[in-house]
Write a protein that holds these residues in place. Structure first.
Motif, PDB file in Angstrom:
ATOM      1  N   PRO A   1       0.811  -1.593   0.054  1.00 37.86           N
ATOM      2  CA  PRO A   1       0.138  -0.001  -0.235  1.00 37.86           C
ATOM      3  C   PRO A   1       0.300   1.241  -0.453  1.00 37.86           C
ATOM      4  CG  PRO A   1       0.106  -0.961   2.078  1.00 37.86           C
ATOM      5  CD  PRO A   1       0.465  -2.079   1.070  1.00 37.86           C
ATOM      6  N   GLU A   2       2.108   1.562   0.639  1.00 37.94           N
ATOM      7  CA  GLU A   2       2.714   2.223   0.227  1.00 37.94           C
ATOM      8  C   GLU A   2       3.192   2.883  -0.631  1.00 37.94           C
ATOM      9  OE1 GLU A   2       5.832  -0.822   0.491  1.00 37.94           O
ATOM     10  OE2 GLU A   2       3.794  -0.605   1.327  1.00 37.94           O
ATOM     11  N   SER A   3       2.604   1.553  -2.196  1.00 35.42           N
ATOM     12  CA  SER A   3       3.393   2.562  -2.803  1.00 35.42           C
ATOM     13  C   SER A   3       2.595   3.396  -3.723  1.00 35.42           C
ATOM     14  CB  SER A   3       3.734   1.450  -4.047  1.00 35.42           C
ATOM     15  OG  SER A   3       2.329   0.222  -4.046  1.00 35.42           O
ATOM     16  N   SER A   4       0.993   3.669  -2.690  1.00 38.73           N
ATOM     17  CA  SER A   4       0.066   4.361  -3.502  1.00 38.73           C
ATOM     18  C   SER A   4       0.418   5.522  -3.946  1.00 38.73           C
ATOM     19  CB  SER A   4      -0.935   3.723  -2.693  1.00 38.73           C
ATOM     20  OG  SER A   4      -1.932   4.610  -2.986  1.00 38.73           O
ATOM     21  N   ALA A   5       0.874   6.405  -2.914  1.00 41.00           N
ATOM     22  CA  ALA A   5       1.440   7.269  -2.899  1.00 41.00           C
ATOM     23  C   ALA A   5       2.562   7.503  -4.314  1.00 41.00           C
ATOM     24  CB  ALA A   5       2.205   7.528  -1.715  1.00 41.00           C
ATOM     25  N   GLN A   6       3.236   7.144  -4.533  1.00 36.50           N
ATOM     26  CA  GLN A   6       4.215   7.110  -5.538  1.00 36.50           C
ATOM     27  C   GLN A   6       3.640   6.854  -6.799  1.00 36.50           C
ATOM     28  OE1 GLN A   6       7.402   7.751  -4.998  1.00 36.50           O
ATOM     29  NE2 GLN A   6       7.105   8.124  -2.362  1.00 36.50           N
ATOM     30  N   LEU A   7       2.565   6.628  -7.454  1.00 35.24           N
ATOM     31  CA  LEU A   7       1.365   6.090  -7.689  1.00 35.24           C
ATOM     32  C   LEU A   7       0.428   6.627  -8.684  1.00 35.24           C
ATOM     33  CD1 LEU A   7       1.552   2.218  -8.023  1.00 35.24           C
ATOM     34  CD2 LEU A   7       2.915   3.464  -9.475  1.00 35.24           C
ATOM     35  N   ALA A   8       0.328   6.861  -9.971  1.00 34.39           N
ATOM     36  CA  ALA A   8      -0.983   8.030 -10.527  1.00 34.39           C
ATOM     37  C   ALA A   8      -2.327   7.253 -10.512  1.00 34.39           C
ATOM     38  CB  ALA A   8      -0.750   8.298 -12.445  1.00 34.39           C
ATOM     39  N   LEU A   9      -2.054   5.570 -10.269  1.00 31.83           N
ATOM     40  CA  LEU A   9      -3.529   5.487  -9.579  1.00 31.83           C
ATOM     41  C   LEU A   9      -3.649   5.634  -8.297  1.00 31.83           C
ATOM     42  CD1 LEU A   9      -3.127   1.482 -11.476  1.00 31.83           C
ATOM     43  CD2 LEU A   9      -4.826   3.665 -12.329  1.00 31.83           C
ATOM     44  N   GLY A  10      -2.873   5.673  -7.423  1.00 32.53           N
ATOM     45  CA  GLY A  10      -3.195   6.195  -6.012  1.00 32.53           C
ATOM     46  C   GLY A  10      -4.052   7.411  -5.909  1.00 32.53           C
TER      47      GLY A  10
END
Length: 297
Positions: A180-189
């Motif tokens: 879930p920490e990748s969410s803040a790094q992705l446009a989809l987040g």
């Protein structure tokens, strides 16, 4: 169709068609929903997590329909050795159509946080794909997971831009689900993750377009812009709508940005300067113009 390219490639052998109806049919996204993608439970580290895919009828530029993954609640992260205070690395997904003439190569990097990604491979199989081989290597940028993928029905590499986009979104959805920490790094987040990006990319500043000769028979188009769902399909449609053929491609997702390289030609030749300007201006208008809400129609 044949395909090819490196990094996040999307090898596409798409010849333009002067018949607009044929073009539209070529790129009309198959209207089907993919729900409850069952995940392969590999070890006790995983709780059973079944991310779902929602087919949204939203106006996403020129592609009428796009498969958008929605992240589900997270119970456990695949590797539990990272701390909250760690610097979150930039997620990178590469679709490569150049390095293997017989398969589409997918490479996924997220620092050293990724495990075996058996869940991701199983999700790709649910798209009608076979993972024919997989390997892992380490370098200074982290742990690289590489899969060679073919279509289950033909045994050949993927040459459909809509399926390539579905592959990309499936991988990103799984990354958001298990990390879930990748969410803040992705446009989809921003819309479908648990943690939205802290800063939004200014698409006007982020968009860079260049066209250069790549021999006498083709040109190289480079596109860098803010990422969003459906971008890959839309780019290919815009290029072919002005009668430019896409021989092969390379599509990288690097955090909030998308970077693409397309080998293109016009009637089997490199693109001349006036047509290069038409191509760049068409893409720039499409990528940077304000989007119109569907409700305004």
């Amino acid at each position: 169709m044949s395909v090819a390219m490196a990094a996040c490639s999307l090898g596409l052998h798409l010849s333009p068609d002067n018949n607009n109806n044929n073009n539209n049919n070529c790129f009309k996204v198959l209207e089907k929903s993919i729900c409850s993608v069952s995940m392969l439970k590999t070890t006790s580290m995983y709780d059973t997590i079944k991310p779902s895919f929602i087919l949204h009828k939203t106006r996403l530029s020129s592609s009428g329909f796009t498969i958008i993954p929605r992240a589900t609640a997270i119970s456990n992260v695949e590797d539990g050795n990272q701390g909250v205070a760690d610097i979150v690395p930039t997620p990178i997904v590469i679709i490569d159509q150049d390095s293997d003439p017989d398969a589409t190569v997918v490479e996924i990097t997220f620092g050293d946080r990724l495990g075996a990604l058996l869940d991701t491979m199983n999700a790709l199989k649910n798209l009608g794909l076979n993972v024919v081989k997989a390997n892992v290597y380490l370098d200074s940028s982290g742990k690289h997971n590489k899969f060679s993928i073919t279509k289950a029905d033909t045994g050949r590499k993927v040459d459909d831009p809509e399926l390539l986009e579905a592959i990309r979104l499936t991988i990103l959805n799984n990354m958001i689900t298990y990390h879930p920490e990748s969410s803040a790094q992705l446009a989809l987040g921003a819309a479908f993750g648990l943690l939205p990006p802290k800063e939004q990319v200014d698409v006007d500043i982020a968009t860079h377009l260049t066209v250069s000769d790549d021999g006498t028979d083709r040109s190289l188009l480079y596109v860098e812009t803010a990422d969003r769902p459906g971008l890959l399909v839309d780019l290919v449609k815009i290029i072919t709508d002005i009668n430019i053929a896409v021989e092969s491609g390379e599509f990288d997702t690097e955090g909030l940005l998308a970077k693409a390289k397309f080998h293109v030609n016009y009637q089997g030749k490199a693109i001349i300067r006036p047509l290069q300007l038409v191509l760049v201006n068409s893409l720039r208008y499409f990528l940077t113009r304000p989007s119109t809400e569907e409700s305004s129609f």
